[in-house]
Design a protein around this motif. Structure first.
Motif, short mmCIF file in Angstrom:
data_model
loop_
_atom_site.label_atom_id
_atom_site.label_comp_id
_atom_site.label_asym_id
_atom_site.label_seq_id
_atom_site.Cartn_x
_atom_site.Cartn_y
_atom_site.Cartn_z
N HIS A 15 3.13 3.80 -7.96
CA HIS A 15 2.65 5.00 -7.41
C HIS A 15 3.47 5.85 -6.20
O HIS A 15 3.73 5.09 -5.25
CB HIS A 15 1.20 4.65 -6.51
CG HIS A 15 0.38 4.03 -7.53
ND1 HIS A 15 -0.91 4.64 -7.93
CD2 HIS A 15 0.15 2.88 -7.88
CE1 HIS A 15 -1.61 3.57 -8.84
NE2 HIS A 15 -0.77 2.71 -8.76
N CYS A 17 4.65 7.65 -3.22
CA CYS A 17 4.16 8.15 -1.88
C CYS A 17 5.30 8.86 -1.18
O CYS A 17 6.30 8.26 -1.15
CB CYS A 17 3.73 7.14 -0.96
SG CYS A 17 3.24 7.37 0.53
N SER A 50 -4.47 7.01 -1.62
CA SER A 50 -5.04 6.24 -0.71
C SER A 50 -4.79 4.67 -1.12
O SER A 50 -4.42 4.37 -2.29
CB SER A 50 -6.68 6.36 -1.06
OG SER A 50 -7.10 5.99 -2.24
N PRO A 51 -4.82 3.87 -0.22
CA PRO A 51 -4.49 2.33 -0.65
C PRO A 51 -5.58 1.95 -1.60
O PRO A 51 -5.13 1.09 -2.33
CB PRO A 51 -5.01 1.82 0.95
CG PRO A 51 -4.58 2.79 1.92
CD PRO A 51 -5.38 3.95 1.29
N ARG A 52 -6.87 2.57 -1.66
CA ARG A 52 -7.67 2.19 -2.60
C ARG A 52 -7.03 2.44 -4.10
O ARG A 52 -7.13 1.81 -4.98
CB ARG A 52 -9.19 2.98 -2.62
CG ARG A 52 -10.16 2.29 -3.49
CD ARG A 52 -11.25 2.85 -3.03
NE ARG A 52 -12.17 2.64 -3.87
CZ ARG A 52 -13.55 3.12 -4.14
NH1 ARG A 52 -13.97 4.00 -3.20
NH2 ARG A 52 -14.17 2.88 -4.88
N VAL A 54 -4.21 2.98 -5.01
CA VAL A 54 -2.87 2.27 -5.23
C VAL A 54 -3.45 0.86 -5.63
O VAL A 54 -2.73 -0.02 -6.58
CB VAL A 54 -1.81 2.19 -4.18
CG1 VAL A 54 -0.58 1.26 -4.41
CG2 VAL A 54 -1.31 3.58 -3.73
N ALA A 59 3.42 0.80 -4.23
CA ALA A 59 3.71 2.27 -3.74
C ALA A 59 5.40 2.33 -3.71
O ALA A 59 5.88 1.50 -3.24
CB ALA A 59 3.25 2.37 -2.19
N LYS A 80 -0.06 0.77 4.84
CA LYS A 80 -1.35 0.64 4.42
C LYS A 80 -1.48 0.12 3.16
O LYS A 80 -2.60 -0.26 2.78
CB LYS A 80 -1.70 1.88 4.63
CG LYS A 80 -1.82 2.84 5.64
CD LYS A 80 -2.08 4.26 5.56
CE LYS A 80 -2.35 4.95 6.71
NZ LYS A 80 -2.74 6.40 6.40
N TYR A 81 -0.31 -0.10 2.34
CA TYR A 81 -0.34 -0.51 0.97
C TYR A 81 -0.14 -1.98 1.06
O TYR A 81 0.58 -2.56 1.73
CB TYR A 81 0.56 0.29 0.03
CG TYR A 81 0.24 1.46 -0.05
CD1 TYR A 81 -0.67 2.04 -0.34
CD2 TYR A 81 1.41 2.36 0.79
CE1 TYR A 81 -1.03 3.63 -0.33
CE2 TYR A 81 1.29 3.86 0.70
CZ TYR A 81 0.08 4.44 0.27
OH TYR A 81 -0.06 5.74 0.11
N LYS A 82 -0.77 -2.94 -0.02
CA LYS A 82 -0.51 -4.36 -0.43
C LYS A 82 1.02 -4.61 -0.68
O LYS A 82 1.52 -5.50 -0.38
CB LYS A 82 -1.55 -4.75 -1.40
CG LYS A 82 -2.98 -5.09 -0.97
CD LYS A 82 -3.33 -6.05 -2.03
CE LYS A 82 -4.73 -6.36 -1.93
NZ LYS A 82 -5.75 -5.26 -2.33
N HIS A 83 1.45 -3.51 -1.65
CA HIS A 83 2.80 -3.67 -2.02
C HIS A 83 3.57 -2.04 -1.96
O HIS A 83 2.98 -1.48 -2.42
CB HIS A 83 2.96 -4.16 -3.44
CG HIS A 83 1.99 -5.21 -3.64
ND1 HIS A 83 2.58 -6.70 -3.18
CD2 HIS A 83 0.93 -5.42 -4.31
CE1 HIS A 83 1.53 -7.51 -3.47
NE2 HIS A 83 0.38 -6.82 -4.24
N ALA A 84 4.61 -2.28 -1.17
CA ALA A 84 5.35 -0.83 -1.29
C ALA A 84 6.97 -1.21 -1.15
O ALA A 84 7.15 -2.40 -0.75
CB ALA A 84 5.02 -0.36 -0.06
#
Ligand code: SF4
Length: 248
Positions: A15, A17, A50-52, A54, A59, A80-84
């Motif tokens: 995703h 960002c 939004s984190p939701r 992703v 990200a 804010k993301y689990k994975h980026a």
């Protein structure tokens, strides 16, 4: 409102960002981000899913712009993301997660990081998912030199083949390598038309570069497709890098 997805990412686990707005100050040759009306979304607005949305996906910070530009906000949003993971062409790697480094943003010049022998520290090297190299018909010797350098450090290299929307830009390549005319064809890539590298050219280059760097060298996309879902390099190298960072 759900944000428009980058057409290149459709069907993948990635995703986009982007926390910065407006033109990117780095102005890389032929980048479609700064070309008016060419990017897939409005560059004068941030693009922060939004984190939701992703969820368990990854990200990709900065498909446009550079994660080292206004980096504080980039890192704040990424957390804010689990994975980026981050993307930069500026040799500063102290991000709190994996980073893709474009080592030759000026693809026809010798990269300064190599010239100055300012190679990253071991801690920094662990964070590099892969080195991205921009490839043209006229920079193949430079790309080969770069590959030799990075694979010695055990860092994977992903080749991105240049596509040209300006006649002048392709002309500069052809002035150096006139026979390269047959390596490019005008066609649509994702949303815009470019002089794109032919499949034969990509095959020829990959054969030459795999001889130098072996299986540590791959390309962005496949010979048949530019879609992330068909390539999966970013996902694969993201998880590999996370394993290394977690000491596995
Ligand atoms: S390397 Fe593969 S997954 Fe990554 S941006 Fe290129 S096509 Fe997508």
């Amino acid at each position: 409102m759900r944000l428009k997805q980058n057409p290149k990412l459709i069907g993948s686990n990635l995703h986009d960002c982007r926390t910065q707005v407006g033109a990117c100050p780095l102005h890389c040759n032929q980048c479609y981000y700064n070309r008016e009306g060419a990017f897939y979304c409005d560059i004068n607005k941030t693009h922060i899913p939004s984190p939701r949305t992703v969820g368990h996906g990854i990200a990709r910070m900065n498909a446009g712009h550079d994660s080292n530009y206004r980096r504080g906000e980039v890192i704040r949003q990424a957390k804010k993301y689990k994975h980026a993971f981050y993307n930069t062409s500026i040799p500063q790697f102290d991000f709190p997660g994996p980073v893709v480094f474009t080592a030759n943003p000026k693809e026809e010049d010798v990269p300064t990081i190599i010239m100055a022998k300012e190679l990253p520290s071991d801690e920094e090297l662990k964070k590099i998912m892969f080195i991205r190299l921009r490839v043209s018909a006229s920079n193949l010797d430079l790309v080969g030199d770069q590959i030799s350098c990075w694979v010695r450090l055990d860092i994977p290299v992903v080749l991105t083949f240049m596509a040209y929307y300006e006649d002048n830009a392709l002309q500069k390549v052809l002035e150096k390598v006139p026979e390269a005319q047959v390596y490019y064809e005008w066609k649509v890539r994702h949303v815009n038309s470019y002089y794109c590298p032919t499949k034969n050219f990509k095959k020829m280059v990959m054969k030459r570069m795999n001889r130098i760097g072996g299986r540590l060298v791959s390309m962005c996309g496949t010979f048949e497709s530019n879609q992330c879902v068909d390539c999966k390099n970013c996902e694969t190298f993201y998880w590999q890098t996370m394993k290394h960072l977690n000491g596995e």
